[in-house]
Scaffold this motif. Structure first.
Motif, PDB file in Angstrom:
ATOM      1  N   VAL A   1      50.614  54.078  54.514  1.00 22.15           N
ATOM      2  CA  VAL A   1      49.539  53.320  53.652  1.00 22.15           C
ATOM      3  C   VAL A   1      49.132  54.210  52.362  1.00 22.15           C
ATOM      4  CG1 VAL A   1      47.261  52.354  53.619  1.00 22.15           C
ATOM      5  CG2 VAL A   1      48.748  51.780  55.538  1.00 22.15           C
ATOM      6  N   ARG A   2      48.889  55.451  52.564  1.00 23.72           N
ATOM      7  CA  ARG A   2      48.245  56.128  51.355  1.00 23.72           C
ATOM      8  C   ARG A   2      49.365  56.373  50.370  1.00 23.72           C
ATOM      9  NH1 ARG A   2      46.716  60.104  55.534  1.00 23.72           N
ATOM     10  NH2 ARG A   2      44.709  59.410  55.988  1.00 23.72           N
ATOM     11  N   THR A   3      50.678  56.360  50.922  1.00 21.50           N
ATOM     12  CA  THR A   3      51.722  56.452  49.918  1.00 21.50           C
ATOM     13  C   THR A   3      51.946  55.273  49.052  1.00 21.50           C
ATOM     14  OG1 THR A   3      52.829  58.127  51.200  1.00 21.50           O
ATOM     15  CG2 THR A   3      54.223  57.045  49.626  1.00 21.50           C
ATOM     16  N   GLU A   4      51.873  54.205  49.644  1.00 19.86           N
ATOM     17  CA  GLU A   4      51.868  52.768  49.318  1.00 19.86           C
ATOM     18  C   GLU A   4      50.981  52.780  48.244  1.00 19.86           C
ATOM     19  OE1 GLU A   4      52.454  49.646  52.067  1.00 19.86           O
ATOM     20  OE2 GLU A   4      53.744  50.709  53.204  1.00 19.86           O
ATOM     21  N   MET A   5      49.698  53.234  48.597  1.00 19.38           N
ATOM     22  CA  MET A   5      48.463  52.919  47.713  1.00 19.38           C
ATOM     23  C   MET A   5      48.866  53.627  46.503  1.00 19.38           C
ATOM     24  SD  MET A   5      45.233  52.739  50.355  1.00 19.38           S
ATOM     25  CE  MET A   5      44.037  53.203  49.249  1.00 19.38           C
ATOM     26  N   GLN A   6      49.366  54.899  46.630  1.00 20.06           N
ATOM     27  CA  GLN A   6      49.537  55.850  45.582  1.00 20.06           C
ATOM     28  C   GLN A   6      50.551  55.239  44.568  1.00 20.06           C
ATOM     29  OE1 GLN A   6      50.462  59.643  47.243  1.00 20.06           O
ATOM     30  NE2 GLN A   6      48.258  59.872  47.573  1.00 20.06           N
ATOM     31  N   THR A   7      51.300  54.532  45.133  1.00 19.05           N
ATOM     32  CA  THR A   7      52.610  53.918  44.144  1.00 19.05           C
ATOM     33  C   THR A   7      52.160  52.875  43.863  1.00 19.05           C
ATOM     34  OG1 THR A   7      54.192  54.764  45.948  1.00 19.05           O
ATOM     35  CG2 THR A   7      54.723  52.781  44.541  1.00 19.05           C
ATOM     36  N   GLY A   8      51.254  52.065  44.083  1.00 18.93           N
ATOM     37  CA  GLY A   8      50.622  50.630  43.740  1.00 18.93           C
ATOM     38  C   GLY A   8      49.707  51.261  42.694  1.00 18.93           C
ATOM     39  N   LEU A   9      48.869  52.144  42.953  1.00 22.11           N
ATOM     40  CA  LEU A   9      47.909  52.464  41.628  1.00 22.11           C
ATOM     41  C   LEU A   9      48.758  53.101  40.688  1.00 22.11           C
ATOM     42  CD1 LEU A   9      45.079  54.122  43.868  1.00 22.11           C
ATOM     43  CD2 LEU A   9      45.183  52.234  42.634  1.00 22.11           C
ATOM     44  N   ALA A  10      49.716  53.633  40.708  1.00 29.01           N
ATOM     45  CA  ALA A  10      50.593  54.125  39.461  1.00 29.01           C
ATOM     46  C   ALA A  10      51.228  53.050  38.638  1.00 29.01           C
ATOM     47  CB  ALA A  10      51.768  55.146  40.015  1.00 29.01           C
TER      48      ALA A  10
ATOM     49  N   GLY B   1      47.714  44.305  29.950  1.00 25.05           N
ATOM     50  CA  GLY B   1      46.797  43.450  30.168  1.00 25.05           C
ATOM     51  C   GLY B   1      45.776  43.762  31.354  1.00 25.05           C
ATOM     52  N   LEU B   2      44.700  44.083  30.681  1.00 23.41           N
ATOM     53  CA  LEU B   2      43.525  44.626  31.772  1.00 23.41           C
ATOM     54  C   LEU B   2      42.920  43.422  32.600  1.00 23.41           C
ATOM     55  CD1 LEU B   2      41.765  46.886  32.541  1.00 23.41           C
ATOM     56  CD2 LEU B   2      40.159  46.411  30.528  1.00 23.41           C
ATOM     57  N   ALA B   3      42.801  42.293  32.245  1.00 24.67           N
ATOM     58  CA  ALA B   3      42.483  41.253  33.117  1.00 24.67           C
ATOM     59  C   ALA B   3      43.433  40.930  34.091  1.00 24.67           C
ATOM     60  CB  ALA B   3      42.358  39.942  32.136  1.00 24.67           C
ATOM     61  N   ALA B   4      44.789  40.937  33.921  1.00 18.74           N
ATOM     62  CA  ALA B   4      45.560  40.732  34.814  1.00 18.74           C
ATOM     63  C   ALA B   4      45.464  41.804  35.997  1.00 18.74           C
ATOM     64  CB  ALA B   4      47.161  40.738  34.424  1.00 18.74           C
ATOM     65  N   VAL B   5      45.425  43.235  35.436  1.00 14.80           N
ATOM     66  CA  VAL B   5      45.268  44.017  36.642  1.00 14.80           C
ATOM     67  C   VAL B   5      44.046  43.963  37.415  1.00 14.80           C
ATOM     68  CG1 VAL B   5      44.885  46.677  36.712  1.00 14.80           C
ATOM     69  CG2 VAL B   5      46.824  45.696  35.079  1.00 14.80           C
TER      70      VAL B   5
ATOM     71  N   THR C   1      42.639  41.272  38.411  1.00 16.75           N
ATOM     72  CA  THR C   1      42.923  40.307  39.294  1.00 16.75           C
ATOM     73  C   THR C   1      43.824  40.867  40.573  1.00 16.75           C
ATOM     74  OG1 THR C   1      42.393  38.554  37.639  1.00 16.75           O
ATOM     75  CG2 THR C   1      43.736  37.772  39.675  1.00 16.75           C
ATOM     76  N   GLU C   2      44.729  41.480  40.010  1.00 13.40           N
ATOM     77  CA  GLU C   2      45.724  41.831  41.123  1.00 13.40           C
ATOM     78  C   GLU C   2      45.157  42.995  41.887  1.00 13.40           C
ATOM     79  OE1 GLU C   2      50.021  44.263  41.081  1.00 13.40           O
ATOM     80  OE2 GLU C   2      49.448  43.467  39.286  1.00 13.40           O
ATOM     81  N   MET C   3      44.235  43.783  41.563  1.00 11.62           N
ATOM     82  CA  MET C   3      43.528  44.819  42.370  1.00 11.62           C
ATOM     83  C   MET C   3      42.529  44.057  42.968  1.00 11.62           C
ATOM     84  SD  MET C   3      43.795  48.329  40.964  1.00 11.62           S
ATOM     85  CE  MET C   3      42.197  48.803  41.602  1.00 11.62           C
ATOM     86  N   GLN C   4      41.850  43.086  42.887  1.00 16.01           N
ATOM     87  CA  GLN C   4      40.830  42.516  43.840  1.00 16.01           C
ATOM     88  C   GLN C   4      41.912  41.618  44.933  1.00 16.01           C
ATOM     89  OE1 GLN C   4      39.044  39.703  41.193  1.00 16.01           O
ATOM     90  NE2 GLN C   4      37.486  41.194  40.370  1.00 16.01           N
TER      91      GLN C   4
ATOM     92  N   GLU D   1      43.563  42.167  50.790  1.00 11.20           N
ATOM     93  CA  GLU D   1      44.730  42.380  51.612  1.00 11.20           C
ATOM     94  C   GLU D   1      44.432  43.488  52.502  1.00 11.20           C
ATOM     95  OE1 GLU D   1      48.057  39.861  49.102  1.00 11.20           O
ATOM     96  OE2 GLU D   1      48.231  42.088  49.484  1.00 11.20           O
ATOM     97  N   MET D   2      43.969  44.681  51.777  1.00 13.51           N
ATOM     98  CA  MET D   2      43.854  45.842  52.674  1.00 13.51           C
ATOM     99  C   MET D   2      42.859  45.962  53.441  1.00 13.51           C
ATOM    100  SD  MET D   2      44.763  48.770  49.542  1.00 13.51           S
ATOM    101  CE  MET D   2      43.935  49.984  50.426  1.00 13.51           C
ATOM    102  N   ARG D   3      41.725  45.153  53.164  1.00  9.68           N
ATOM    103  CA  ARG D   3      40.600  45.166  53.901  1.00  9.68           C
ATOM    104  C   ARG D   3      41.083  44.003  55.206  1.00  9.68           C
ATOM    105  NH1 ARG D   3      36.983  44.068  48.862  1.00  9.68           N
ATOM    106  NH2 ARG D   3      36.047  46.046  48.786  1.00  9.68           N
ATOM    107  N   THR D   4      41.615  43.226  54.910  1.00  8.07           N
ATOM    108  CA  THR D   4      42.293  42.346  56.011  1.00  8.07           C
ATOM    109  C   THR D   4      43.304  43.265  57.026  1.00  8.07           C
ATOM    110  OG1 THR D   4      42.005  40.377  54.732  1.00  8.07           O
ATOM    111  CG2 THR D   4      43.594  40.186  56.566  1.00  8.07           C
ATOM    112  N   GLN D   5      44.119  43.846  56.267  1.00 13.70           N
ATOM    113  CA  GLN D   5      45.026  44.850  57.169  1.00 13.70           C
ATOM    114  C   GLN D   5      44.457  45.883  57.913  1.00 13.70           C
ATOM    115  OE1 GLN D   5      48.197  46.177  54.527  1.00 13.70           O
ATOM    116  NE2 GLN D   5      49.027  44.125  54.338  1.00 13.70           N
TER     117      GLN D   5
END
Length: 176
Positions: A81-90, A99-103, A105-108, A113-117
């Motif tokens: 999960v940490r590896t996936e998070m690091q990849t996602g953050l990169a 586009g800061l606005a799209a990012v 929204t995607e982060m939220q 999803e992470m909280r749910t998981q």
């Protein structure tokens, strides 16, 4: 030496002649139906206790091993999960330029999803821990029940043997 059914019957007939029908029947009912080799001894119980204790220790070792494997799997999953998070953050950092606005929204969305998981994972871990605890308690209860049952049988066997020996001694005393 085990006696045959004919020998038991001859003994019974002889006791009827000496003691009478009712006393002979009472005495015969106190004799064990099997040979003395079938009566459990203290050594048998001690051996059974050692075997049961060893079995419990083996099961406890298996349980510890299973829990260690489970713990390692959880650590591995968290590392993934940490590896996936690091990849996602990169990827998010790269996409911030377009586009800061799209990012945002995607982060939220990802955080939800992470909280749910993580909530689901916590629930699964709690359920597994509860199930494992229930299985251990059930195994302990079965062992306690089996031990109590075996102890009752042994005590009743010893009591019956003592009564039989006492009855034989009493009969022998009256014969003399």
């Amino acid at each position: 030496m085990a006696i045959s059914e004919d020998q038991r019957h001859d003994l019974y007939e002889g006791l009827i002649e000496v003691l009478g029908h009712e006393r002979a029947t009472t005495l015969m009912e106190h004799l064990p139906p099997l040979g003395w080799a079938d009566v459990a001894t203290k050594r048998d119980l001690d051996h059974q206790t050692v075997v049961t204790k060893r079995d419990l220790e083996v099961e406890a070792g298996k349980l510890r091993t299973e829990m260690a494997v489970f713990r390692d799997e959880v650590h591995t999953e968290f590392a993934a999960v940490r590896t996936e998070m690091q990849t996602g953050l990169a990827a998010v950092r790269t996409d911030m330029q377009t586009g800061l606005a799209a990012v945002r929204t995607e982060m939220q969305t990802m955080q939800g999803e992470m909280r749910t998981q993580f909530a689901a994972l916590r629930g699964e871990l709690a359920t597994m821990r509860s199930d494992l605890s229930a299985e251990v308690k059930s195994a302990e209860a079965r062992v306690a029940h089996d031990t109590n049952s075996q102890t009752r049988i042994l005590v009743m066997s010893v009591f019956t043997c003592c009564l039989s020996i006492g009855g034989l001694a009493f009969a022998a005393a009256h014969l003399v």
